[in-house]
Design a protein around this motif. Structure first.
Motif, short mmCIF file in Angstrom:
data_model
loop_
_atom_site.label_atom_id
_atom_site.label_comp_id
_atom_site.label_asym_id
_atom_site.label_seq_id
_atom_site.Cartn_x
_atom_site.Cartn_y
_atom_site.Cartn_z
N SER B 9 0.82 -1.23 0.00
CA SER B 9 0.00 0.00 0.00
C SER B 9 0.85 1.27 0.00
O SER B 9 0.35 2.34 -0.27
CB SER B 9 -0.93 0.01 1.21
OG SER B 9 -0.25 -0.40 2.36
N ASP B 99 -0.56 3.52 5.71
CA ASP B 99 -0.29 2.38 4.82
C ASP B 99 -0.58 1.04 5.48
O ASP B 99 -1.03 0.09 4.82
CB ASP B 99 1.18 2.41 4.36
CG ASP B 99 1.47 3.59 3.47
OD1 ASP B 99 2.65 3.97 3.35
OD2 ASP B 99 0.52 4.14 2.89
N TRP B 102 -4.28 0.28 5.24
CA TRP B 102 -4.91 0.36 3.92
C TRP B 102 -4.69 -0.96 3.18
O TRP B 102 -3.58 -1.45 3.09
CB TRP B 102 -4.32 1.51 3.11
CG TRP B 102 -4.99 1.67 1.81
CD1 TRP B 102 -4.61 1.14 0.62
CD2 TRP B 102 -6.21 2.38 1.55
NE1 TRP B 102 -5.51 1.48 -0.35
CE2 TRP B 102 -6.49 2.24 0.19
CE3 TRP B 102 -7.08 3.12 2.34
CZ2 TRP B 102 -7.61 2.82 -0.41
CZ3 TRP B 102 -8.18 3.70 1.74
CH2 TRP B 102 -8.44 3.54 0.37
N HIS B 103 -5.77 -1.51 2.63
CA HIS B 103 -5.66 -2.82 1.99
C HIS B 103 -6.49 -2.95 0.72
O HIS B 103 -6.76 -4.04 0.26
CB HIS B 103 -6.09 -3.91 2.98
CG HIS B 103 -7.38 -3.56 3.65
ND1 HIS B 103 -7.44 -3.04 4.91
CD2 HIS B 103 -8.66 -3.61 3.22
CE1 HIS B 103 -8.70 -2.79 5.24
NE2 HIS B 103 -9.45 -3.12 4.23
N PHE B 105 -7.11 -2.16 -3.40
CA PHE B 105 -6.42 -1.82 -4.64
C PHE B 105 -7.38 -1.91 -5.81
O PHE B 105 -8.48 -2.45 -5.71
CB PHE B 105 -5.23 -2.76 -4.88
CG PHE B 105 -4.22 -2.72 -3.77
CD1 PHE B 105 -4.20 -3.71 -2.80
CD2 PHE B 105 -3.30 -1.70 -3.68
CE1 PHE B 105 -3.28 -3.67 -1.77
CE2 PHE B 105 -2.38 -1.65 -2.65
CZ PHE B 105 -2.38 -2.64 -1.69
N ARG B 129 -6.15 7.59 -2.19
CA ARG B 129 -5.55 7.40 -0.87
C ARG B 129 -5.70 8.61 0.02
O ARG B 129 -5.88 8.49 1.22
CB ARG B 129 -4.05 7.09 -1.02
CG ARG B 129 -3.71 5.67 -1.43
CD ARG B 129 -4.17 4.63 -0.43
NE ARG B 129 -3.73 4.88 0.92
CZ ARG B 129 -2.54 4.55 1.41
NH1 ARG B 129 -1.67 3.96 0.65
NH2 ARG B 129 -2.24 4.81 2.67
N TRP B 188 -2.03 -6.95 7.19
CA TRP B 188 -0.78 -7.14 6.45
C TRP B 188 0.13 -8.02 7.29
O TRP B 188 0.49 -7.68 8.40
CB TRP B 188 -0.10 -5.80 6.18
CG TRP B 188 -0.77 -4.99 5.13
CD1 TRP B 188 -1.47 -3.84 5.32
CD2 TRP B 188 -0.83 -5.26 3.72
NE1 TRP B 188 -1.95 -3.38 4.11
CE2 TRP B 188 -1.58 -4.23 3.12
CE3 TRP B 188 -0.33 -6.28 2.90
CZ2 TRP B 188 -1.83 -4.18 1.75
CZ3 TRP B 188 -0.58 -6.22 1.53
CH2 TRP B 188 -1.32 -5.18 0.96
#
Lengths: 219, 272
Positions: B9, B99, B102-103, B105, B129, B188
């Motif tokens: 991310s 980051d 955030w996951h 895309f 973002r 993550w």
């Protein structure tokens, strides 16, 4: 990976041209296919800039060659930019200039790093000139880079422990002004907090009665 | 070898190869004029658009709608400065998710949790973002007119369904677990060999791979399929070959030696 070029590290610097329209000045102009295009075709679009990690792999000779390749590319792009603006048109892909600048900055960064390391090992002082604190006539104290002189007895600026009357007054007034600015910024923040959507939309004052439970942050 | 993996991310973005200076110039958050040489006092900077005044919405700074907004803002700000009028900077509402949290895309399968499309699944077509928003294909649409104010000119207005952004901060969307096709929370997690970060669903522990659509940039659709430009681009094999051999000589001295230039005698200089 697609990176700005070293045209060739071993081949000679000149490139053979099949069409010698402008002769020597050809190097200052872009590919004819790129003229008057709103955006370059993907096959003609140069890639991203070199990163400093990629440049650290290269020898000093390679960096030296790459610098001049970038310089020539930059000259070409700036010539084209000037040509386009003189005709009141937009240059296609203007980020090319920023990419070349980025590469050149990265080369300088790597070269400075290497020089710093070598000189620090050899002399004990790095490649950067020493920083000296200096007081101006207005009383501001700031860091200044030392400059190179051939004689020992040139004019030298110093940091002064005691200021004269004018400089002292200047500093007092400056500090007062900065303090007032800080207070105003704080007041602005508080005012924005108490603003409601209606106040912003209709630009009128807020509610006439205040909730006394809200803590007064201003004091 | 030790790996130093980065969170996907942090670097995955359509504009990741765009130069930073270009983006700043498009945003207009660049100085118009800098008054330096003020004998130690801080420089006075006149901005085109003040960095604190820049308002983020989903559009990229070089897209038409954003460019016109930035130019308008630049005008208003500079008029206020010239007329010595009060100018309130835009209200800063920090919406950026870090980051680590955030996951989402491009090309991800997500489920909408609010609104009239609640419960439906779709693919992400746009990610912002800065505002922590996500646009999902054909979901959360609103009827919009092609040209605002067309009736004034006597033109028949056409309407179309346009997607609206969904806020990730408020939990409007959730990533779908491919295992059971239900919305899930993700984390993550470092891979077993420590070479990269993977997003794992908290419920099943299943690894949700990053879609190939997310790696699309302005320069290429797939990183392997990039078309190298002759005469401008260096091949990646050439770039990654190491030619640096450290020597106890400065850059200038080494290059002079290579070119056969004799070292010039340097006079003694004093630095102050």
């Amino acid at each position: 990976q697609m990176i700005r070029s070293i045209v060739s590290t071993l081949a000679p610097a000149t490139r053979t041209t099949t069409v010698a329209r402008r002769g020597f000045m050809q190097m200052f102009f872009d590919d004819e296919a790129n003229f008057n295009q709103p955006e370059l075709r993907p096959k003609k679009r140069p890639g991203r800039s070199w990163t400093s990690d990629e440049l650290r792999l290269k020898s000093n000779t390679d960096l030296h060659k790459l610098w001049f390749v970038c310089l020539k590319e930059r000259n070409m792009l700036l010539t084209m930019k000037k040509a386009y603006s003189s005709k009141a048109r937009y240059m296609p892909n203007p980020e090319r200039i920023d990419r070349v600048d980025e590469t050149m900055e990265a080369i300088k960064e790597v070269v400075d790093e290497r020089d710093e390391a070598v000189l620090r090992l050899e002399t004990g002082d790095g490649a950067k000139p020493p920083q000296r604190t200096v007081t101006s006539f207005m009383g501001f104290t700031y860091k200044q880079e030392a400059s190179e002189h051939l004689t020992k007895d040139g004019k030298k600026e110093f940091e002064v422990p005691m200021l004269d009357e004018d400089a002292y007054m200047m500093q007092k007034l400056w500090a007062e002004k900065e303090h007032m600015k800080k207070l105003e910024r704080h007041d602005e923040e508080i005012r924005k907090e108490f603003q409601t959507d209606n106040m912003r939309r209709f630009k009128r004052g807020g509610p006439r009665t205040f909730n006394k439970q809200i803590p007064y942050k201003m004091f | 070898a030790r790996y130093c993996p980065r969170l996907p991310s942090s670097f995955i973005d359509y504009a990741r190869h765009m130069p930073k200076k270009y983006v700043e110039r498009m945003k207009r958050t660049v100085p118009k004029k800098v008054f330096g040489g003020r004998f130690g006092a801080p420089d006075v900077v006149e901005w085109k658009v003040h960095p604190e005044d820049y308002e983020e919405n989903g559009a990229r700074p070089w897209e038409q709608e954003k460019v016109s907004k930035n130019l308008e803002k630049e005008n208003r700000y500079n008029q206020a400065v010239l007329g010595k009028k009060y100018y309130g900077l835009a209200r800063e509402v920090k919406k950026k998710i870090c980051d680590k949290e955030w996951h989402l895309f491009m090309g991800d399968r997500v489920q909408i949790m609010v609104g009239k499309d609640k419960g439906q699944q779709g693919t992400v077509i746009k990610v912002s973002r800065e505002t922590s928003e996500v646009w999902v294909e054909n979901m959360n649409c609103m009827l919009e007119e092609e040209m605002s104010g067309a009736a004034k000119y006597g033109i028949d207005n056409t309407f179309r369904w346009k997607e609206k952004g969904l806020s990730v901060l408020n939990g409007d969307v959730m990533l779908v677990d491919p295992n059971d096709e239900e919305p899930c929370n993700t984390e993550w997690v470092l891979s077993p060999d420590g070479s990269e970060y993977l997003r794992k669903s908290a419920r099943s522990g299943f690894e949700i791979p990053i879609p190939s659509q997310a790696l699309v940039t302005y320069e290429y659709i797939q990183p392997d399929k990039y078309m190298e430009v002759e005469g401008k681009d260096t091949k990646s094999t050439v770039v990654l070959t190491r030619t640096y051999i450290p020597k106890m000589a400065t850059f200038a001295d080494e290059v002079c030696e290579q070119h056969g230039i004799a070292p010039q005698p340097r006079p003694i200089t004093y630095w102050y």
